[in-house]
Scaffold this active site. Structure first.
Site, PDB file in Angstrom:
ATOM      1  N   GLY A   1      -3.630  29.592 -57.769  1.00 38.56           N
ATOM      2  CA  GLY A   1      -3.882  29.916 -56.674  1.00 38.56           C
ATOM      3  C   GLY A   1      -4.249  31.726 -56.600  1.00 38.56           C
ATOM      4  N   ASN A   2      -4.142  31.892 -55.847  1.00 41.80           N
ATOM      5  CA  ASN A   2      -5.019  33.582 -55.502  1.00 41.80           C
ATOM      6  C   ASN A   2      -4.046  33.998 -54.634  1.00 41.80           C
ATOM      7  OD1 ASN A   2      -6.224  33.988 -52.780  1.00 41.80           O
ATOM      8  ND2 ASN A   2      -7.264  32.133 -53.613  1.00 41.80           N
ATOM      9  N   HIS A   3      -4.282  35.611 -54.411  1.00 40.43           N
ATOM     10  CA  HIS A   3      -3.078  37.065 -54.649  1.00 40.43           C
ATOM     11  C   HIS A   3      -3.964  36.950 -53.123  1.00 40.43           C
ATOM     12  CE1 HIS A   3      -1.493  38.084 -57.445  1.00 40.43           C
ATOM     13  NE2 HIS A   3      -3.101  38.417 -58.317  1.00 40.43           N
ATOM     14  N   SER A   4      -4.730  36.377 -52.391  1.00 42.88           N
ATOM     15  CA  SER A   4      -5.112  36.191 -50.635  1.00 42.88           C
ATOM     16  C   SER A   4      -4.069  36.374 -49.594  1.00 42.88           C
ATOM     17  CB  SER A   4      -5.608  35.520 -50.574  1.00 42.88           C
ATOM     18  OG  SER A   4      -6.586  35.064 -48.612  1.00 42.88           O
ATOM     19  N   ALA A  44      -9.874  32.692 -49.387  1.00 40.92           N
ATOM     20  CA  ALA A  44     -10.208  33.212 -50.590  1.00 40.92           C
ATOM     21  C   ALA A  44     -10.334  31.436 -51.382  1.00 40.92           C
ATOM     22  CB  ALA A  44      -9.286  34.362 -51.184  1.00 40.92           C
TER      23      ALA A  44
END
Ligand code: CTP
Length: 398
Positions: free
Chosen positions: A206-209, A274
């Protein structure tokens, strides 16, 4: 414009309650049907008799008395708008926390109409961190805040915190609540949040969005009258987005499918999500056990949603992308604008303090296909969303 509108006016305990008297008179004069609910302490500042005379309706204060029970659900449903003016610090705090200890709060919690508040308090109270948090929570709930004025305060001091004047409140209702808005009749598609790409049943990439920027954009587009569909990746907490159609997705592939499905109906599409660029080539059906010293993961490219929409975009559609960069920002942003056939790119750089993932503020520059550049300062994400929306309107719909 207010003729025939049903306005529920909530009055709370604040010196500014005297202005509510004038407000009721002006609303009735404008042809609105007004019903007044007062908190018990509001009656210390203005009398129910004055307000019932001016509003031509009995004033409601109690959830129930010996004889009857006020049907708060029906009151909340009767109104076209629930206006709380003045909003005291105490009622603000109750609204932010869902306390239900009087009729006004019960109506607030069951209201299905837009809620608009006009806060009134002394400057120190207005600027206290807890007040700021409470105001932010109300905004997150989708409530609209009429900005406070600056000037003489009840304390004898001068500063921020004065309730807006009745004429300003009436203009706000006319322009922001009851006008159909410049984007009325237009469908807007917004993406927000990260995507999660499953490795196995318990792990993902995943990512930090946080999704905050896209959510703010969805709200802003809606406030200009648009019919908004938000394709939302996995974000923490349920954003309160009254009236916005939400399609919840998990993976880049699901976001792609949802966007391809929705895009033909959209007039404007803003891709603020994102999206993962790569996803595991295979998702293990069982939890991967800790056997080897290393765990090679093969990743394959996801489909680029913005680019795919750019390929099928019609001339009557406006397509806006985002670019998050760490270096050679402008060069990369312009390349994305071109490669993905977008009409605009919103650049945010991770090098700017106050911009990027999870923050409540952002700093963006917008670039258009015809070489225009619109730089903006660091602002709360809702204000950035207003700048982006204003720029789109100015370029395509003014
Ligand atoms: N985007 C998309 N689909 C993807 C990847 C990105 O629609 N699979 C969109 C984003 O929503 C954003 C824009 O493309 O509007 C740019 O995203 P960004 O991550 O900055 O760029 P990438 O194209 O992924 O390129 P790179 O990661 O190499 O910078």
């Amino acid at each position: 414009m207010l003729k025939g509108k049903k306005i529920m006016l909530g009055i709370t305990g604040s010196i500014a309650a005297y202005k509510a008297v004038l407000l009721v008179r002006e609303l009735v004069k404008a042809g609105a049907e007004v019903r007044v609910i007062m908190t018990p302490s509001a009656a210390d500042f203005v009398t129910p008799l004055t307000l019932s005379t001016l509003s031509r309706n009995p004033v409601l204060t109690e959830l129930f008395d010996e004889q009857s029970w006020s049907n708060h659900v029906m009151l909340g449903r009767w109104a076209d708008v629930f206006l709380i003016a003045p909003l005291s610090c105490n009622t603000l705090s109750k609204m932010a926390n869902g306390n239900c200890d009087n009729l006004l709060m019960a109506v607030y919690l069951s209201a299905t109409c837009p809620v608009v508040v006009a806060p009134a308090m002394d400057e120190d109270m207005w600027q206290h961190p807890s007040t700021c948090v409470n105001i932010k929570r109300l905004e997150e709930f989708g409530n609209r805040i009429i900005p406070v004025g600056n000037g003489a305060l009840a304390s004898g001091l001068s500063g921020e915190g004065r309730m807006a004047e009745p004429a300003e409140i009436i203009s706000y209702l006319e322009e922001q609540v009851f006008s159909s808005g410049v984007l009325s009749g237009k469908k807007v598609l917004v993406t927000a949040g990260p995507t999660y790409e499953p490795i196995d049943p318990v792990r993902f990439i995943g990512n930090h969005s946080s999704g905050k920027m896209g959510i703010a954009l969805a709200r802003e587009m809606q406030s200009r009258g648009a019919e908004v569909t938000l394709v939302l990746g996995p974000v923490t907490g349920e954003p309160a987005l009254q009236g916005i159609r939400i399609i919840s997705v998990m993976t880049a592939a699901q976001m792609y499918d949802a966007c391809m499905q929705e895009f033909p109906d959209a007039t404007i599409a803003v891709m603020a999500a994102a999206v993962a660029d790569y996803t595991p080539a295979q998702t293990a059906a069982e939890k991967i056990k800790k056997t080897g010293e290393t765990l090679p993961l093969e990743l394959k490219k996801t489909r680029d949603i913005l680019k795919s929409l750019g390929e099928i975009k019609r001339t009557d559609q406006v397509l806006v992308g985002f670019a998050l960069e760490t270096n050679d920002e402008k060069k990369h942003a312009l390349a994305k604008l071109e490669n993905k056939n977008a009409d605009m790119i919103v650049l945010n750089s991770l090098n700017d303090t106050g911009a990027g993932f999870g923050k409540d503020t952002n700093k963006v520059t917008m670039f258009t296909r015809d070489g225009k550049e619109f730089p903006f300062g660091t602002k709360p994400k809702q204000a950035v969303a207003a700048d982006i929306t204003d720029t789109i309107i100015q370029l395509y719909y003014a």
